[in-house]
Design a protein around this motif. Structure first.
Motif, PDB file in Angstrom:
ATOM      1  N   SER A 149     -35.446 -44.479  -0.141  1.00  0.00           N
ATOM      2  CA  SER A 149     -34.906 -43.449  -1.064  1.00  0.00           C
ATOM      3  C   SER A 149     -34.460 -42.440  -0.197  1.00  0.00           C
ATOM      4  O   SER A 149     -35.301 -42.195   0.827  1.00  0.00           O
ATOM      5  N   ILE A 150     -33.679 -41.497  -0.433  1.00  0.00           N
ATOM      6  CA  ILE A 150     -33.044 -40.428   0.324  1.00  0.00           C
ATOM      7  C   ILE A 150     -32.928 -39.276  -0.930  1.00  0.00           C
ATOM      8  O   ILE A 150     -32.345 -39.486  -1.845  1.00  0.00           O
ATOM      9  N   THR A 151     -33.772 -38.213  -0.834  1.00  0.00           N
ATOM     10  CA  THR A 151     -33.588 -37.151  -2.014  1.00  0.00           C
ATOM     11  C   THR A 151     -32.924 -35.826  -1.229  1.00  0.00           C
ATOM     12  O   THR A 151     -33.476 -35.450  -0.066  1.00  0.00           O
ATOM     13  N   ILE A 159     -28.268 -45.436   1.822  1.00  0.00           N
ATOM     14  CA  ILE A 159     -27.920 -45.580   0.381  1.00  0.00           C
ATOM     15  C   ILE A 159     -27.677 -44.395  -0.104  1.00  0.00           C
ATOM     16  O   ILE A 159     -26.910 -43.854  -1.056  1.00  0.00           O
ATOM     17  N   SER A 160     -27.750 -43.163   0.820  1.00  0.00           N
ATOM     18  CA  SER A 160     -27.340 -41.581   0.568  1.00  0.00           C
ATOM     19  C   SER A 160     -25.773 -41.622   0.440  1.00  0.00           C
ATOM     20  O   SER A 160     -25.122 -40.954  -0.276  1.00  0.00           O
ATOM     21  N   TYR A 161     -25.232 -42.312   1.566  1.00  0.00           N
ATOM     22  CA  TYR A 161     -23.664 -42.056   1.589  1.00  0.00           C
ATOM     23  C   TYR A 161     -23.240 -43.106   0.607  1.00  0.00           C
ATOM     24  O   TYR A 161     -22.231 -42.684   0.000  1.00  0.00           O
ATOM     25  N   TYR A 162     -23.840 -44.331   0.301  1.00  0.00           N
ATOM     26  CA  TYR A 162     -23.288 -45.328  -0.501  1.00  0.00           C
ATOM     27  C   TYR A 162     -23.570 -44.747  -2.239  1.00  0.00           C
ATOM     28  O   TYR A 162     -22.406 -45.102  -2.881  1.00  0.00           O
ATOM     29  N   LEU A 163     -24.321 -44.261  -2.581  1.00  0.00           N
ATOM     30  CA  LEU A 163     -24.944 -43.884  -3.919  1.00  0.00           C
ATOM     31  C   LEU A 163     -24.771 -42.376  -3.906  1.00  0.00           C
ATOM     32  O   LEU A 163     -23.928 -41.787  -4.964  1.00  0.00           O
ATOM     33  N   ASN A 164     -25.493 -41.657  -3.386  1.00  0.00           N
ATOM     34  CA  ASN A 164     -25.507 -40.027  -3.462  1.00  0.00           C
ATOM     35  C   ASN A 164     -24.141 -39.669  -3.502  1.00  0.00           C
ATOM     36  O   ASN A 164     -23.921 -38.393  -4.133  1.00  0.00           O
ATOM     37  N   SER A 165     -23.276 -40.138  -2.627  1.00  0.00           N
ATOM     38  CA  SER A 165     -22.034 -39.448  -2.617  1.00  0.00           C
ATOM     39  C   SER A 165     -21.380 -39.233  -3.986  1.00  0.00           C
ATOM     40  O   SER A 165     -20.581 -38.044  -4.120  1.00  0.00           O
ATOM     41  N   HIS A 166     -21.758 -39.925  -4.959  1.00  0.00           N
ATOM     42  CA  HIS A 166     -21.006 -39.806  -6.323  1.00  0.00           C
ATOM     43  C   HIS A 166     -21.491 -38.520  -6.776  1.00  0.00           C
ATOM     44  O   HIS A 166     -20.651 -37.736  -7.232  1.00  0.00           O
ATOM     45  N   HIS A 167     -22.748 -38.056  -6.832  1.00  0.00           N
ATOM     46  CA  HIS A 167     -23.052 -37.034  -7.448  1.00  0.00           C
ATOM     47  C   HIS A 167     -23.095 -35.794  -6.562  1.00  0.00           C
ATOM     48  O   HIS A 167     -23.180 -34.706  -7.142  1.00  0.00           O
ATOM     49  N   GLN A 174     -30.576 -48.714  -7.133  1.00  0.00           N
ATOM     50  CA  GLN A 174     -30.206 -50.128  -7.285  1.00  0.00           C
ATOM     51  C   GLN A 174     -31.495 -50.980  -7.133  1.00  0.00           C
ATOM     52  O   GLN A 174     -32.580 -50.398  -6.539  1.00  0.00           O
ATOM     53  N   PRO A 175     -31.380 -52.125  -7.612  1.00  0.00           N
ATOM     54  CA  PRO A 175     -32.697 -53.290  -7.529  1.00  0.00           C
ATOM     55  C   PRO A 175     -32.945 -53.545  -6.290  1.00  0.00           C
ATOM     56  O   PRO A 175     -32.069 -53.703  -5.342  1.00  0.00           O
ATOM     57  N   LYS A 176     -34.203 -54.139  -5.942  1.00  0.00           N
ATOM     58  CA  LYS A 176     -34.532 -54.468  -4.386  1.00  0.00           C
ATOM     59  C   LYS A 176     -33.716 -55.355  -4.121  1.00  0.00           C
ATOM     60  O   LYS A 176     -33.421 -55.573  -2.784  1.00  0.00           O
ATOM     61  N   HIS A 177     -33.144 -56.346  -4.903  1.00  0.00           N
ATOM     62  CA  HIS A 177     -32.449 -57.494  -4.260  1.00  0.00           C
ATOM     63  C   HIS A 177     -31.038 -57.280  -3.612  1.00  0.00           C
ATOM     64  O   HIS A 177     -30.517 -58.012  -3.062  1.00  0.00           O
ATOM     65  N   GLN A 178     -30.752 -55.844  -3.986  1.00  0.00           N
ATOM     66  CA  GLN A 178     -29.201 -55.418  -3.413  1.00  0.00           C
ATOM     67  C   GLN A 178     -29.509 -55.335  -2.016  1.00  0.00           C
ATOM     68  O   GLN A 178     -28.721 -55.222  -0.832  1.00  0.00           O
ATOM     69  N   LEU A 179     -30.830 -55.177  -1.346  1.00  0.00           N
ATOM     70  CA  LEU A 179     -31.110 -54.966  -0.011  1.00  0.00           C
ATOM     71  C   LEU A 179     -30.628 -56.275   0.877  1.00  0.00           C
ATOM     72  O   LEU A 179     -30.156 -56.273   1.943  1.00  0.00           O
ATOM     73  N   GLU A 180     -30.719 -57.504   0.160  1.00  0.00           N
ATOM     74  CA  GLU A 180     -30.250 -58.534   0.611  1.00  0.00           C
ATOM     75  C   GLU A 180     -28.549 -58.647   0.605  1.00  0.00           C
ATOM     76  O   GLU A 180     -27.965 -59.190   1.642  1.00  0.00           O
ATOM     77  N   THR A 181     -27.961 -58.233  -0.481  1.00  0.00           N
ATOM     78  CA  THR A 181     -26.643 -58.268  -0.370  1.00  0.00           C
ATOM     79  C   THR A 181     -26.097 -57.146   0.640  1.00  0.00           C
ATOM     80  O   THR A 181     -24.852 -57.650   1.125  1.00  0.00           O
ATOM     81  N   PHE A 182     -26.650 -56.067   0.917  1.00  0.00           N
ATOM     82  CA  PHE A 182     -26.247 -55.068   1.994  1.00  0.00           C
ATOM     83  C   PHE A 182     -26.933 -55.099   3.341  1.00  0.00           C
ATOM     84  O   PHE A 182     -26.805 -54.373   4.087  1.00  0.00           O
ATOM     85  N   LYS A 183     -27.748 -56.285   3.673  1.00  0.00           N
ATOM     86  CA  LYS A 183     -28.418 -56.311   4.736  1.00  0.00           C
ATOM     87  C   LYS A 183     -27.697 -56.370   6.049  1.00  0.00           C
ATOM     88  O   LYS A 183     -28.151 -55.861   7.315  1.00  0.00           O
TER      89      LYS A 183
END
Length: 208
Positions: free
Chosen positions: A190-192, A146-154, A128-137
């Motif tokens: 980032s989380i890998t 971000i791993s729970y929020y995005l990685n969970s899809h894959h 996600q773009p950096k400005h999303q940090l403000e959205t979810f701050k």
């Protein structure tokens, strides 16, 4: 709501009761909301990740069926507790992972399961773009990451694709930090995740 739903679907009633009211803030308002429902009703839970467990458990104890957005909960203990409670109350509990309804993902799964043989390698990336940090701050690094929020899809996609074909035997995770920290947010940039899979038919290994 009026623009996106009322103006699009004819004669749809948009009236609803809200808990808490628009003039108050109460993190326990779901208790009053749940009390208005009866056994056999359905709860759909789309709230911050760290609130899923308490709300879902309260709904189950009310005898309600429950669908929770991903991630359904954040710990193994909470998973086990929800399973036990659901069995005791004889209700259904499911997780909503909308990528399973994406034709692109469904086609990829079907091709992988029918054409590719044993599992060897999978690579997936979401950002996600950096400005999303403000959205979810308000909750980034506090109630979720971000791993729970995005990685969970894959994570779910690999589990869904490899069901009955392979099993995960080892999981490792690494992260990078700096950008979010510079904005006063104690969370990762980032989380890998690396997952070692074992094919069930011959014990060979794959990596995702």
């Amino acid at each position: 709501m009026e623009k996106n739903i009322g103006d699009v679907y004819k004669d749809m009633d948009l009236g609803c009761d809200t808990y808490p009211s628009d003039q108050t803030a109460d993190p326990k308002a779901y208790i009053d909301a749940i009390a208005t429902f009866k056994a056999g009703d359905v709860a759909i839970i789309f709230t911050p990740d760290d609130t899923h467990y308490d709300i879902a458990l309260a709904c189950i104890n009310q005898g309600m069926h429950v669908m929770v957005t991903k991630p359904i909960v954040q710990t193994l203990e909470h998973h086990i507790n929800l399973i036990k409670a659901a069995k005791e109350k004889n209700v259904l509990v499911a997780m909503e992972v909308h990528k399973r309804w994406d034709p692109f993902y469904a086609d990829a799964r079907d091709r992988a399961r029918s054409q590719f043989g044993n599992f060897q390698y999978m690579y997936a990336y979401m950002s996600q773009p950096k400005h999303q940090l403000e959205t979810f701050k308000a909750w980034a690094g506090k109630s979720s990451d971000i791993s729970y929020y995005l990685n969970s899809h894959h994570i779910d996609f690999s589990e869904w694709t490899l069901e009955g074909i392979a099993r995960p035997v080892r999981v490792t995770g690494t992260s990078s930090t700096g950008v979010a920290h510079s904005k006063g947010m104690k969370t990762e940039d980032s989380i890998t995740l690396t997952v070692q899979w074992e094919n069930l038919n011959d014990k060979t290994l794959g990596c995702a």
